[in-house]
Scaffold this motif. Structure first.
Motif, PDB file in Angstrom:
ATOM      1  N   HIS A 189       0.821  -1.203   0.000  1.00  0.00           N
ATOM      2  CA  HIS A 189       0.000   0.000   0.000  1.00  0.00           C
ATOM      3  C   HIS A 189       0.866   1.269   0.000  1.00  0.00           C
ATOM      4  O   HIS A 189       1.746   1.425   0.854  1.00  0.00           O
ATOM      5  N   TYR A 190       0.605   2.142  -0.977  1.00  0.00           N
ATOM      6  CA  TYR A 190       1.065   3.534  -0.977  1.00  0.00           C
ATOM      7  C   TYR A 190       2.584   3.681  -1.066  1.00  0.00           C
ATOM      8  O   TYR A 190       3.160   4.627  -0.534  1.00  0.00           O
ATOM      9  N   LEU A 191       3.207   2.752  -1.774  1.00  0.00           N
ATOM     10  CA  LEU A 191       4.627   2.886  -2.069  1.00  0.00           C
ATOM     11  C   LEU A 191       4.793   3.507  -3.457  1.00  0.00           C
ATOM     12  O   LEU A 191       3.892   3.432  -4.297  1.00  0.00           O
ATOM     13  N   PRO A 192       5.955   4.118  -3.737  1.00  0.00           N
ATOM     14  CA  PRO A 192       6.216   4.551  -5.113  1.00  0.00           C
ATOM     15  C   PRO A 192       6.203   3.356  -6.061  1.00  0.00           C
ATOM     16  O   PRO A 192       6.524   2.228  -5.669  1.00  0.00           O
ATOM     17  N   ARG A 254       1.495   7.108 -10.275  1.00  0.00           N
ATOM     18  CA  ARG A 254       2.571   6.195  -9.864  1.00  0.00           C
ATOM     19  C   ARG A 254       3.351   6.705  -8.651  1.00  0.00           C
ATOM     20  O   ARG A 254       4.385   6.130  -8.300  1.00  0.00           O
ATOM     21  N   ASP A 255       2.834   7.734  -8.004  1.00  0.00           N
ATOM     22  CA  ASP A 255       3.528   8.254  -6.822  1.00  0.00           C
ATOM     23  C   ASP A 255       3.299   7.367  -5.608  1.00  0.00           C
ATOM     24  O   ASP A 255       4.229   7.074  -4.849  1.00  0.00           O
ATOM     25  N   ARG A 256       2.057   6.959  -5.391  1.00  0.00           N
ATOM     26  CA  ARG A 256       1.691   6.101  -4.259  1.00  0.00           C
ATOM     27  C   ARG A 256       0.687   5.081  -4.784  1.00  0.00           C
ATOM     28  O   ARG A 256      -0.444   5.433  -5.067  1.00  0.00           O
ATOM     29  N   VAL A 257       1.120   3.852  -4.923  1.00  0.00           N
ATOM     30  CA  VAL A 257       0.287   2.839  -5.576  1.00  0.00           C
ATOM     31  C   VAL A 257      -0.122   1.750  -4.588  1.00  0.00           C
ATOM     32  O   VAL A 257       0.444   1.621  -3.503  1.00  0.00           O
TER      33      VAL A 257
END
Length: 273
Positions: A189-192, A254-257
């Motif tokens: 969750h919410y990684l580059p 694609r900043d936080r996927v």
């Protein structure tokens, strides 16, 4: 009187209008069938599928559900486990006196006999609130309604439990070819984007090796995933990766996927006694 758990996230996580929903699910399944992931002569015993909004994870989930289509008349019971997101519970929660779940595509009856068969286990509890707004289970139902004929459901909202406690419940419900197990879980969750790809690749390799534990940072449904991996090792299932993408590949930036994987687990008939 028949008690129904109404759709809670229709119109949010997936289309709320039945015609649009059916069209979208059929289209995702058709696309998955056009690009099959390996040839198998038997349907899977278990699946791991994501549970985000359909525009994000629907195509990845479809790659798993397409595997069930050849067995649409054989599979009569779906044991569905997903993590709780709104209401904390200890153990694995059944929905209480509810008789069926509803989606815009119709009613899914619950398998009361199967639910009764696990009610004596200390880790199995009743929690209607845990189910009332839980999306991890609900978003799977339209796919199941499309790929299977008549089936009943055993819905379990999984909270704080050990892999062994989950595996014990799965063992009770294992059944034969009439039963399929579906585990609902997203991945990281919410990684580059590039970081998520590396992390999710490692998680996928652990799942394929049936190598528990998978952490909750690797998979939000880590608890039911780990229970399935224990059961899969016991039953000598073979895991197959069907799709591995993230929201940056489908409908997000694609900043936080958020990562999504689809896995199928097959019985290795050569190892049966």
């Amino acid at each position: 009187m028949n008690q129904i758990r109404p759709a809670a996230v229709a119109g949010a996580f997936y289309p709320g209008e039945s015609g649009v929903l059916m069209h979208d699910v059929k289209a995702m399944l058709a696309a998955a069938q056009a690009h099959p992931s390996g040839a198998r002569t038997t349907p899977p015993k278990a699946l791991i599928v994501p549970h985000a909004g359909y525009i994000y994870s629907g195509p990845i989930a479809a790659s798993a559900y397409a595997q069930l289509i050849p067995a649409r008349a054989t599979i009569r019971r779906v044991v569905l486990l997903g993590p709780v997101h709104r209401v904390a519970v200890r153990g694995l929660a059944l929905p209480g006196s509810v008789d069926s779940f509803e989606t815009p595509l119709g009613i899914v009856p619950l398998d009361r006999q199967a639910m009764d068969s696990i009610a004596d286990l200390p880790q199995v509890v009743d929690s209607p609130p845990a189910h009332a707004w839980e999306h991890s289970l609900e978003v799977q139902l339209p796919f199941l309604q499309q790929v299977l004929d008549d089936f009943s459901l055993v819905p379990l909202a999984v909270g704080d439990a050990t892999p062994q406690e989950v595996a014990q419940v799965l063992e009770r419900l294992w059944g034969g070819e009439e039963t399929v197990i579906v585990i609902s879980s997203d991945l990281s969750h919410y990684l580059p984007y590039d970081v998520a790809k590396r992390v999710d690749h490692g998680t996928a390799q652990a799942i394929l090796a049936l190598d528990a534990p998978v952490s909750h940072e690797q998979a939000c449904g880590g608890t039911p995933v780990n229970g399935l991996l224990l059961a899969a090792r016991h039953h000598r299932l073979a895991a197959q990766l069907l799709d591995l993408r993230n929201s940056g590949d489908t409908a997000g930036d694609r900043d936080r996927v958020v990562g999504y994987g689809a896995f199928a687990f097959f019985e290795n008939r050569g190892h049966e006694h």
